[in-house]
Design an enzyme around this catalytic site. Structure first.
Site, mmCIF file in Angstrom:
data_model
loop_
_atom_site.group_PDB
_atom_site.id
_atom_site.type_symbol
_atom_site.label_atom_id
_atom_site.label_comp_id
_atom_site.label_asym_id
_atom_site.label_seq_id
_atom_site.Cartn_x
_atom_site.Cartn_y
_atom_site.Cartn_z
ATOM 1 N N HIS A 184 0.817 -1.207 0.000
ATOM 2 C CA HIS A 184 0.000 0.000 0.000
ATOM 3 C C HIS A 184 0.852 1.260 0.000
ATOM 4 C CE1 HIS A 184 -2.671 -2.925 2.396
ATOM 5 N NE2 HIS A 184 -3.012 -2.984 1.132
ATOM 6 N N LYS B 102 6.301 6.499 7.002
ATOM 7 C CA LYS B 102 5.809 5.518 7.968
ATOM 8 C C LYS B 102 6.983 5.016 8.794
ATOM 9 C CE LYS B 102 2.317 3.369 4.996
ATOM 10 N NZ LYS B 102 1.922 2.117 4.337
ATOM 11 N N TYR C 82 2.245 1.167 13.516
ATOM 12 C CA TYR C 82 2.679 2.090 12.470
ATOM 13 C C TYR C 82 2.463 3.521 12.941
ATOM 14 C CZ TYR C 82 1.643 -1.747 9.131
ATOM 15 O OH TYR C 82 1.571 -2.926 8.444
ATOM 16 N N ASP D 121 -6.522 -6.841 -1.500
ATOM 17 C CA ASP D 121 -5.119 -6.993 -1.904
ATOM 18 C C ASP D 121 -4.958 -7.998 -3.035
ATOM 19 O OD1 ASP D 121 -4.320 -5.087 -0.068
ATOM 20 O OD2 ASP D 121 -3.483 -6.527 1.359
#
Length: 186
Positions: free
Chosen positions: A65, A75, A135, A171
């Protein structure tokens, strides 16, 4: 005293972050985030969002992603329980490492994290059951800017340690990279 050992990877801007534990017979303290120290590795701005994920089954793959500008994000990816094969793919158009990937084993035991700059796709494979990830995102999630790559795209040729399984329906349906793919323009 620095709480992180920052190490460059073969992809410019992608950093391996080794957390330093302070401990004694009672246990330990491990800093997960420090804006001042991580700024030296490329973190800019505040934390806009923190996400915690749980993956139950070994072999499950999540990703790959990313978000397009103006919501492209940095991130910081940490593994709090279990172990993962964490993958970042360079999508920065014009980068000398465009469409190349790099992976690191992140685990609760090895105290490693990956600092992923804007313009990279991210995904991981659970190498153990019961994986928990944390995250930190520099931008909030923006559905209109979200995109993804297929985890088994032959143009990427990612070497997953285990057979790929457990893809979400979303996905599993991501398209393969076509000749019209423009990457991310930052």
């Amino acid at each position: 005293m620095s709480r992180f050992d920052i190490q460059s990877t073969p992809l410019a801007g992608l950093q391996r972050v080794q957390r330093q534990r302070l401990g004694d017979a009672r246990g330990f303290l491990s800093r997960l985030f420090c804006a001042e120290e991580l700024a030296l590795a490329g973190w800019t701005g505040p934390i806009a969002q923190i996400n915690h994920t749980f993956t139950a089954q070994r072999g499950t793959v999540r990703g790959l992603h990313f978000q397009h500008p103006p919501h492209a994000e940095t991130k910081l990816v940490n593994c709090l329980q279990g172990e993962v094969w964490d993958v970042a793919v360079d999508l920065r158009r014009g980068s000398p490492t465009y469409l190349q990937w790099h992976a690191e084993r992140l685990s609760a035991d090895n105290q490693c994290a990956l600092l992923i700059p804007p313009g990279f796709a991210h995904g991981f494979q659970a190498l153990t059951d019961n994986v928990e990830m944390l995250y930190c995102h520099s931008q909030p999630y923006a559905a209109q800017s979200e995109a993804a790559l297929h985890v088994q795209d032959p143009r990427l040729a990612i070497t997953w340690p285990l057979p790929v399984q457990g893809l979400s329906p979303r996905d599993a349906q991501h398209a393969l990279i076509g000749d019209d793919f423009e990457g991310v323009h930052l």
